[in-house]
Write a protein that holds these residues in place. Structure first.
Motif, mmCIF file in Angstrom:
data_model
loop_
_atom_site.group_PDB
_atom_site.id
_atom_site.type_symbol
_atom_site.label_atom_id
_atom_site.label_comp_id
_atom_site.label_asym_id
_atom_site.label_seq_id
_atom_site.Cartn_x
_atom_site.Cartn_y
_atom_site.Cartn_z
ATOM 1 N N ASN A 1 40.831 0.666 -5.375
ATOM 2 C CA ASN A 1 41.519 1.284 -4.204
ATOM 3 C C ASN A 1 41.165 2.613 -3.559
ATOM 4 O OD1 ASN A 1 43.685 -0.717 -3.216
ATOM 5 N ND2 ASN A 1 44.249 -0.747 -5.591
ATOM 6 N N ASN A 2 40.661 3.427 -4.861
ATOM 7 C CA ASN A 2 40.061 4.885 -4.220
ATOM 8 C C ASN A 2 38.811 4.457 -3.742
ATOM 9 O OD1 ASN A 2 42.373 6.111 -5.254
ATOM 10 N ND2 ASN A 2 41.295 6.495 -7.369
ATOM 11 N N THR A 3 38.194 3.693 -3.869
ATOM 12 C CA THR A 3 36.514 3.499 -3.140
ATOM 13 C C THR A 3 36.970 2.928 -1.923
ATOM 14 O OG1 THR A 3 35.741 2.669 -5.475
ATOM 15 C CG2 THR A 3 34.689 2.102 -3.310
ATOM 16 N N ARG A 4 37.960 2.026 -1.994
ATOM 17 C CA ARG A 4 38.387 1.748 -0.103
ATOM 18 C C ARG A 4 38.800 3.020 0.443
ATOM 19 N NH1 ARG A 4 41.012 -2.569 -3.047
ATOM 20 N NH2 ARG A 4 39.889 -4.426 -2.953
ATOM 21 N N TRP A 5 39.502 3.674 -0.115
ATOM 22 C CA TRP A 5 40.202 4.993 0.481
ATOM 23 C C TRP A 5 38.921 5.812 1.016
ATOM 24 C CZ3 TRP A 5 40.387 10.459 -0.082
ATOM 25 C CH2 TRP A 5 41.328 10.849 0.853
ATOM 26 N N LYS A 6 38.088 6.138 -0.187
ATOM 27 C CA LYS A 6 36.811 6.935 0.163
ATOM 28 C C LYS A 6 36.059 6.413 1.309
ATOM 29 C CE LYS A 6 34.749 8.541 -3.454
ATOM 30 N NZ LYS A 6 34.086 8.521 -4.802
ATOM 31 N N GLN A 7 35.801 5.187 1.457
ATOM 32 C CA GLN A 7 35.111 4.632 2.619
ATOM 33 C C GLN A 7 35.661 4.710 3.758
ATOM 34 O OE1 GLN A 7 34.643 0.657 1.131
ATOM 35 N NE2 GLN A 7 32.910 0.998 -0.368
ATOM 36 N N LYS A 8 37.251 4.698 3.769
ATOM 37 C CA LYS A 8 37.989 4.813 5.093
ATOM 38 C C LYS A 8 37.826 6.145 5.397
ATOM 39 C CE LYS A 8 42.456 3.861 6.949
ATOM 40 N NZ LYS A 8 43.711 3.345 6.644
ATOM 41 N N GLN A 9 37.979 7.173 4.699
ATOM 42 C CA GLN A 9 37.915 8.428 4.846
ATOM 43 C C GLN A 9 36.344 8.954 5.376
ATOM 44 O OE1 GLN A 9 40.590 10.092 5.359
ATOM 45 N NE2 GLN A 9 41.623 8.159 4.888
ATOM 46 N N GLN A 10 35.310 8.336 4.896
ATOM 47 C CA GLN A 10 34.241 8.744 5.230
ATOM 48 C C GLN A 10 33.858 8.204 6.724
ATOM 49 O OE1 GLN A 10 31.765 6.982 2.132
ATOM 50 N NE2 GLN A 10 32.112 8.691 0.648
ATOM 51 N N LYS A 11 34.328 7.254 7.069
ATOM 52 C CA LYS A 11 34.185 6.617 8.291
ATOM 53 C C LYS A 11 34.916 7.371 9.341
ATOM 54 C CE LYS A 11 33.456 1.467 7.100
ATOM 55 N NZ LYS A 11 34.133 0.017 7.418
ATOM 56 N N ASN A 12 36.253 7.776 8.987
ATOM 57 C CA ASN A 12 36.742 8.681 9.889
ATOM 58 C C ASN A 12 36.353 10.146 10.048
ATOM 59 O OD1 ASN A 12 38.937 7.058 10.057
ATOM 60 N ND2 ASN A 12 40.095 7.564 8.477
ATOM 61 N N LEU A 13 35.700 10.507 8.824
ATOM 62 C CA LEU A 13 34.923 12.004 9.197
ATOM 63 C C LEU A 13 33.671 11.572 9.749
ATOM 64 C CD1 LEU A 13 34.669 14.748 7.976
ATOM 65 C CD2 LEU A 13 33.529 14.063 5.697
ATOM 66 N N LYS A 14 32.814 10.556 9.819
ATOM 67 C CA LYS A 14 31.769 10.530 10.584
ATOM 68 C C LYS A 14 32.065 10.121 12.067
ATOM 69 C CE LYS A 14 27.923 7.312 10.771
ATOM 70 N NZ LYS A 14 27.826 7.334 12.262
ATOM 71 N N ARG A 15 33.211 9.434 12.462
ATOM 72 C CA ARG A 15 33.722 9.542 13.752
ATOM 73 C C ARG A 15 34.154 10.569 14.194
ATOM 74 N NH1 ARG A 15 38.394 9.245 15.625
ATOM 75 N NH2 ARG A 15 39.345 9.172 13.768
ATOM 76 N N LEU A 16 34.765 11.584 13.545
ATOM 77 C CA LEU A 16 35.104 12.833 14.043
ATOM 78 C C LEU A 16 34.034 13.909 14.213
ATOM 79 C CD1 LEU A 16 38.316 13.650 11.835
ATOM 80 C CD2 LEU A 16 38.093 13.200 14.291
ATOM 81 N N ASN A 17 32.840 13.740 13.237
ATOM 82 C CA ASN A 17 31.663 14.521 13.683
ATOM 83 C C ASN A 17 30.858 14.038 14.657
ATOM 84 O OD1 ASN A 17 32.082 15.967 11.220
ATOM 85 N ND2 ASN A 17 31.025 14.599 10.098
#
Length: 535
Positions: A165-181
């Motif tokens: 679940n943490n792996t999925r969470w990190k992937q989701k947050q990385q996508k959000n961070l990339k989108r914001l950048n």
């Protein structure tokens, strides 16, 4: 029978000695090498412990971002053969648990808190009561030498689940961070290439619109909390759902609904629950959308007043930043609206506030008109659909809270009206039926038994199963076969319940006799006394 250690080949006369040897000699072992000595447990035992484990994880360790505090769960010891059988091919079971956790918003856990949460989980999940090791449970004798292997294995599986679940969470947050950048980079290039007041005002209201959308998205959590309180108030604390099901069928003299109740009280109760939830849901969604519509348009009005106030204050100023202007926002509503715009556009320098505010007010009117048009054409519908999907996705959760114990009286088939409880707890049903509804008949003549299982006539009768030779009085029969349902409270034969079940029998006796191969010898006076009562 001699037992051989599968790790070092040493032979022991007793399995207990082998287990002690494994624990002491092979301390770092993470398996159960003597599993070949364990018998396959009964299917009902396997299902019970597997379901119990998942229910405990879901209920006591729920992933709700509104919940604060240490999560704890206690699991009584269970036999090694059950443990081994369940986890022998554990990927499917682990996947099932993982899906259950995911359905309960496991990804909402903050990553930085996960390891600490895991430590607390492992410290609390294996609270094993030693005195229960060798205590019979449901007539199944448990013999456990230690729970060490089970604890080690379960700790590992819990960690694996959380890690996935943490792996999925990190992937989701990385996508959000990339989108914001990407958004910020695009914004900076846009401003560098076009720093006109028109473009700045347009970008400013783009973030205002995003803040409005976030406010709309937050309504999903609000409607979920409203419905959860409603379910607890009406279906758990105010009225017992099992009693509601009886009152809506037998109590209302409704033949169709009574037939559904007889077939499956739990299924009928679920239909009533879902119908009630649908009606309440639509009412509350309409009210909530109406309230949020009013709040959003009020926010636009307050922002318009704030712009007028800022214009007066900075009328004679020069070379001020947008952040300096937005810092004068009054009220939480306006501050929330301009928060993102201030963070991303705040350093932009406004050389002529007079010209800037003229453009900003014009953009305000354009943006408000565009939002009002979108809201009328699509926004209201989309908002309501989003809220309906939110409720539908959590409907099973609401039902699980209201369903309660699903056990049925072994005599009449009435559902236990208690909340979900541990095995061995005494079942309770306020409304019992005639036992013929559940197929009970005279063992010799096949005549349908017309007694209600809780009335004195049933207590005085003799009972026998198809596998027995000697009948027993009700008390002895229940204590022998169904101790969790004894005692049965006796009812007054003259009360309304007796009229309701007899009237129901008059309407359904033909189909029930055919279903259970019973003979109908209903007293003739019952027709005039009860048949007319039902709808």
């Amino acid at each position: 029978m001699a037992s051989k250690c599968q790790l070092c080949n040493e032979i022991f006369s007793l399995r207990k000695k082998l287990v002690i040897h494994e624990r002491i000699k092979h301390q770092n072992n993470k398996t159960i090498p003597h599993h070949y000595l364990l018998n396959q447990p009964p299917l009902e035992q396997i299902i019970f412990y597997q379901d119990a484990f998942i229910v405990l994880i879901k209920n006591h360790l729920g992933f709700n971002r509104h919940s604060i505090g240490t999560k704890q769960v206690s699991i009584n010891a269970f036999s090694e053969n059950i443990f081994v059988y369940i986890f022998e091919n554990e990927p499917s079971f682990r996947k099932q648990i993982c899906n259950e956790l995911k359905d309960n918003n496991a990804l909402a856990i903050e990553f930085s808190q996960t390891l600490e949460w895991l430590k607390r989980l492992c410290d609390n999940i294996f609270i094993v009561i030693v005195n229960n090791y060798n205590k019979p449970q449901d007539n199944f004798t448990i013999e456990i030498d230690n729970f060490c292997h089970a604890e080690q294995y379960l700790r590992l599986q819990v960690f694996i689940i959380l890690e996935e679940n943490n792996t999925r969470w990190k992937q989701k947050q990385q996508k959000n961070l990339k989108r914001l950048n990407d958004e910020m980079l695009t914004l900076f290039h846009n401003i560098l290439s076009n720093s006109t007041y028109e473009n700045i005002s347009y970008q400013f209201y783009k973030y205002i619109s995003q803040a409005v959308e976030e406010k709309l998205d937050a309504q999903g959590d609000i409607i979920s909390e409203i419905l959860e309180r409603y379910v607890e108030a009406k279906w758990i604390f105010d009225k017992n759902p099992t009693r509601v099901a009886y009152e809506k069928s037998f109590g209302s003299y409704d033949v169709s609904k009574s037939r559904q109740y007889v077939d499956s009280p739990t299924s009928f109760m679920k239909l009533l629950f879902e119908d009630d939830l649908e009606a309440f849901k639509d009412i509350k969604i309409d009210m909530l959308v109406e309230d949020v519509e009013k709040a959003i348009f009020t926010s636009w009005e307050e922002l318009e007043k704030s712009i007028a106030s800022w214009e007066q204050h900075f009328l004679s100023s020069q070379n001020i930043t947008l952040k300096q202007i937005l810092q004068r926002a009054n009220g939480m509503t306006v501050k929330e609206l301009v928060e993102n715009a201030s963070r991303l556009l705040g350093k932009y320098v406004i050389k002529s506030p007079v010209e800037f505010f003229v453009v900003l007010k014009d953009e305000h009117n354009k943006s408000l008109d565009a939002f009002a048009k979108h809201w009328k054409e699509n926004g209201i519908f989309n908002c309501k659909e989003s809220l309906r999907r939110q409720i539908s996705s959590n409907k099973d959760y609401y039902w699980y809270k209201a369903e309660g114990c699903t056990h049925r009286c072994p005599l009449c088939g009435s559902k236990c009206e208690l909340a979900k409880h541990d095995p061995g707890t005494h079942h309770v049903a306020s409304f019992h039926l005639m036992v013929c509804f559940n197929g009970w008949r005279d063992s010799n003549t096949h005549i349908a038994a017309l007694e209600i299982c809780s009335e004195s006539a049933a207590h005085d009768s003799y009972w026998i199963t198809c596998k027995e030779k000697h009948p027993l009085k009700l008390e002895k029969f229940m204590k022998k076969h169904y101790p969790d349902w004894w005692p049965l409270d006796q009812i007054d034969p003259a009360n309304d319940q007796l009229m309701q079940v007899r009237a129901m029998w008059m309407h359904l006796k033909d189909e029930l006799c055919k279903k259970w191969d019973m003979k109908d010898v209903t007293p003739e006076n019952w027709f005039d006394a009860y048949y007319h009562l039902f709808k």
